[in-house]
Every structure is written in structure tokens, then in C-alpha cells.
Design an enzyme around this catalytic site. Structure first.
Site, PDB file in Angstrom:
ATOM      1  N   HIS A 187       0.843  -1.190   0.000  1.00 53.39           N
ATOM      2  CA  HIS A 187       0.000   0.000   0.000  1.00 53.39           C
ATOM      3  C   HIS A 187       0.887   1.251   0.000  1.00 53.39           C
ATOM      4  O   HIS A 187       1.811   1.355   0.797  1.00 53.39           O
ATOM      5  CB  HIS A 187      -0.891   0.034   1.241  1.00 53.39           C
ATOM      6  N   TYR A 220       3.704   1.987  13.627  1.00 50.63           N
ATOM      7  CA  TYR A 220       4.106   3.037  12.689  1.00 50.63           C
ATOM      8  C   TYR A 220       3.481   4.381  13.062  1.00 50.63           C
ATOM      9  O   TYR A 220       2.345   4.467  13.505  1.00 50.63           O
ATOM     10  CB  TYR A 220       3.775   2.666  11.241  1.00 50.63           C
TER      11      TYR A 220
END
Length: 473
Positions: free
Chosen positions: A70, A133
């Protein structure tokens, strides 16, 4: 097995902007500790100061869990809290590196910075892996995303566990091959004041660049209310503010005084607030009028402000406001020549019509052509030069306005002796309206912009070229 005791270090990868950081992990019988994100130390190594706004954690129960590829329109700081992953990154941005691939393993002692538009994916190599993240934007249904099939033959990622043997979502299985991927375009650049003389030069400098948007006053008036909601600002990477109030003498009285403050100071403060909120680079064009001209040598970027008139005061206030944006370039210039009515064209016209002018000879500086300013702005943005203030004028020996008038007369075949030098006081002695005081010394030091790899053109050569084009037009 997590490696303890490494020094903090940055490792470049073949994908531009994608960098791995080796993280110091300190362990004992109780467990371990690390600084997973440490802005001061990591930016000192060269990591972008990307301004994260959200922290996400993806927990994976089993070995072989596979996610991606992605690419999102934001930057990511990827690390592992527990466990270990095999990561694969594919550049899905427009440009020469489109399709470039990088793979590596991450454990708690390694992290990776993923620039906007680089496809991100991973496969867990241990059970109970916590993949974490940071991102510097919030998810939006209106943002542009790109995806790549995990099994794409062109990328040819060598997954440690064959994809036929692992858990993959149906969406990930059905993503397109590289040939069918829509590349992520760069963030937009917005040029304000695009119909002015510098704006026209910026149109030329960015001709054909699909990601650059131009707005004249009718398209976006920076002094109008509602500037914060005038655009979807998260889509922009830079704002070049070429809009300004430049009627120097009219600024000395109302309503010009209020208009100058509105355009040159208040509007810049609004743009700086927008740039700060959305991590946009703000380019603000400054002026030699922020100085009083009393210095004996060339002005550097560090010299203190001392404006003489209202225009200079508003430009100094605008510079102060622009500098509050963490990402900013203040491009300070002087004696600007571009399209439209200007000193050079006036002198050329007088020479051709047989008029012998009286021209000020006690103000010194260098001409600056708008093409040079536009080229310098593009250079600063393209090269990611250190943020701050840069002087940009023509290169060469300083001259007075009378000297320049003589050069124009000579260039068009007229006798330069027809030009008479007069003092500023004498020139404006008969003025019936207020006149703004001018700095006597407008010479700006160019060492800082030159050190970035940009050398301005000699003003004399630019003058000759400008007059040749003017003759043809």
C-alpha cells in the site's frame, strides 16, 4: 533475536528517501528499552523532521501474516515492538525510481522511514509480532492511494514464506500489477500572485509541471477572509507567495498603508499558520527595503531589520511571520525587473524618444530579473536546501540607478551621456504626494544562495538579453 548495544545510525537504500535506522536497544534480565522515535537525534542524522500526528499498532498472532503493498500520501516511521518482520517496499511515486524495490528484516533494533508514495508491505517471521508506525497525516477518504499486487512479477519480491502458504486478505490478492498501477503524484505547489511579474516568471519556470497550481488574485486573494478553508491544504507540499502590495509611495498614506499591512504582513501570518499546521514549505519573497541602507558593505541574511518606510516595515513584518513556519524559504531580493512597466523599459523608451532623463545616482544595488528569482525558488525547493533566508539578486558589480540608465541607453544605441545623475533629494524635491524613503545601499551578499549550488546570472548580461527580447516583442 534483537541485537543489543548498536549505535544509532542511518543507512541509505536504493529508493530515494527510504532510509533504515539502526536503533540502540538496552537490555538486561528484566527486558529491554529503546528510544523508538527521538526527533532531535534522528533528524541530526538526516531523517526528515516529518511531524507525526498519529501512532498505529498492528498486532499479528501468527508467523506468515502478510500485508500490503500500500502506498499512501503521507510519510511513515515503521518499527517493531515485539517479534520480527520481512519488509518489502516498492517506489510507486511518479518519476525515474518508479518500481524500485527494497527488502530487509526489521526487529526491535531496526526501523525504517517510508516517504510518501512508497508502497509498504510486510510478512511476519515470528508469532505475536507488534508492528508499529507513526504517520504525519490523518486518513482521508478523499486522499489518493496506490496499491501493488504482492505477487507482481516485475517487483519479484522473494517472500521468505511463499504467498500460497500465508494469510492474505482478498483485497491484497486482487491489487493490480505494476503496469496497471496509478503512480502517486508529488504534492502540489501553489503559486500565489501568479499574474504579477514574478508570478509570470514562475509560470515559465514551472511550465508543463502538472503538480503546480497558479492562482492570481481573482483565483485566491490572500487578504480575503477564509484563507484557512480556501483549499484542501493537506494536498500541498509548498506555497510560493508571489503576492504582495508593492506601491511603495502609496503605502505611506491611507488607504495604501492599510492595504500594504494586509497583503504584506497579515496575509503572510495566515499563510505561515497554514504552512505550520499542514507541514507545508512556505516561500516568501522579501525586499531590500527591510534595511535602511546605511551599511557600508553588502547586506547578509543575518543583518538586523531597520526599515525606513511603511512598505519596508510591512515586508519586515511579513518576513518575521514567514519565519515562524518550520519549513520556510525567505527569498530576499532588490530592484526587480520582469514583465510589464519597469525602470529598464522606461529608460529604453526615453532613449528612443530623444528624452534626456535625470536619474538618481546616490542609491546603489544590482538589478534582479524575475527569471533568476523564479529559478532560485525552484532550485531551493528541488534541492531541499536548508530552510531559512536567502538573498537573490543579479550577480556583478553594484551600480546606481543612473549607471543602469546609462547601460540601457548604450544597449539600445543611444548616447549614455544624455543621462544626468541627481541626488534622491533633488529627484523628489518637486513631489506633491508623500514619498517613501529609499535605502541608499541595496547590495545583498550572495554567498549563501551560491553555496546551495545556484549562481545568479550577471545583471549586465541579463539586462542585454532582456532588451533584445523587448526589441523583438
Amino acid at each position: 533475536m534483537t541485537e543489543y548495544g548498536k549505535a544509532l545510525s542511518l543507512v541509505e537504500t536504493p529508493i530515494p528517501g527510504l532510509v533504515v535506522l539502526e536503533l540502540p536497544v538496552h537490555g538486561d534480565a528484566r527486558g529491554w528499552f529503546k528510544e523508538n522515535w527521538q526527533r532531535e537525534k534522528m533528524t541530526a542524522l538526516g531523517l526528515p523532521d516529518f511531524g507525526p500526528v498519529q501512532n498505529n499498532v498492528s498486532f499479528n498472532d501468527a508467523v506468515g501474516t502478510t500485508r500490503g503493498i500500500h502506498a499512501e500520501p503521507w510519510d511513515k516511521w515503521v518499527s517493531v515492538a515485539t517479534g520480527r518482520i520481512f519488509g518489502a517496499w516498492v517506489d510507486l511515486r511518479e518519476g525515474p525510481s518508479f518500481g524500485a524495490v527494497y527488502t530487509t528484516e526489521l526487529d526491535p533494533s531496526r526501523a525504517i522511514f517510508v516517504p510518501r508514495g512508497v508502497g509498504n508491505s510486510y510478512q511476519t517471521l515470528e508469532a505475536d509480532t507488534a508492528y508499529t508506525y507513526l504517520v504525519n497525516d490523518h486518513w482521508s477518504p478523499n486522499a489518493s492511494y496506490s496499491f501493488l499486487n504482492l505477487a507482481d512479477e516485475t517487483a519479484a519480491i522473494e517472500w521468505p514464506i511463499p504467498l500460497a502458504e500465508v494469510e492474505i486478505s482478498e483485497k491484497d490478492k486482487n491489487h493490480p500489477r505494476l503496469a496497471d498501477v496509478t503512480p502517486i503524484p508529488p504534492k502540489r505547489i501553489l503559486v500565489l500572485g501568479a499574474d504579477g511579474q514574478l508570478g509570470l516568471a514562475l509560470r515559465e519556470a514551472y511550465a508543463g509541471a502538472a503538480h503546480v497550481e497558479f492562482a492570481g488574485r481573482s483565483g485566491l486573494d490572500v487578504t480575503a477572509p477564509g484563507l484557512r478553508d480556501a483549499r484542501r491544504w493537506r494536498d500541498y507540499g509548498a506555497i510560493i507567495n508571489a503576492a504582495a502590495y508593492t506601491a511603495v509611495d502609496a503605502a505611506e498614506v491611507s488607504p495604501g498603508r492599510a492595504d500594504a499591512w494586509s497583503a504584506n504582513a497579515v496575509a503572510v501570518a495566515s499563510l505561515a499558520a497554514i504552512a505550520t499546521e499542514f507541514a507545508i514549505t512556505l516561500v516568501q519573497v522579501s525586499s531590500d527595503y527591510v534595511f535602511d541602507g546605511a551599511k557600508s558593505g553588502a547586506y547578509t541574511e543575518e543583518d538586523p531589520f531597520a526599515p525606513l518606510g511603511v512598505y519596508g516595515q510591512t515586508k519586515a513584518a511579513g518576513d518575521i511571520a514567514a519565519a515562524t513556519a518550520p519549513r520556510h524559504y525567505i527569498v530576499r531580493t532588490s530592484w526587480v525587473i520582469g514583465e510589464g512597466k519597469n525602470f529598464v523599459r522606461t529608460m529604453a523608451s526615453l532613449a528612443e524618444r530623444g528624452v534626456d532623463p535625470k536619474v538618481v545616482d546616490d542609491q546603489i544595488g544590482r538589478l534582479t530579473f524575475t527569471a533568476d528569482i523564479a529559478a532560485a525558488i525552484r532550485h531551493l525547493l528541488d534541492s531541499s536546501a536548508p530552510f531559512g533566508t536567502y538573498n537573490v539578486t543579479g550577480e556583478g558589480e553594484a551600480a546606481s540607478w543612473a549607471d543602469i540608465a546609462c547601460a540601457v541607453f548604450a544597449a539600445v544605441g543611444a548616447d549614455p551621456e544624455r543621462v544626468s545623475g541627481v541626488s534622491t533629494a533633488e529627484y523628489f524635491a518637486s513631489a506633491t504626494a508623500p514619498v517613501s524613503p529609499r535605502p541608499r545601499n541595496s547590495v545583498l551578499e550572495l554567498a549563501k544562495i551560491t553555496a546551495t549550488g545556484f549562481t545568479p546570472s550577471a545583471w549586465t548580461a541579463s539586462l542585454d538579453a532582456y532588451l533584445q527580447v523587448s526589441d523583438r516583442s
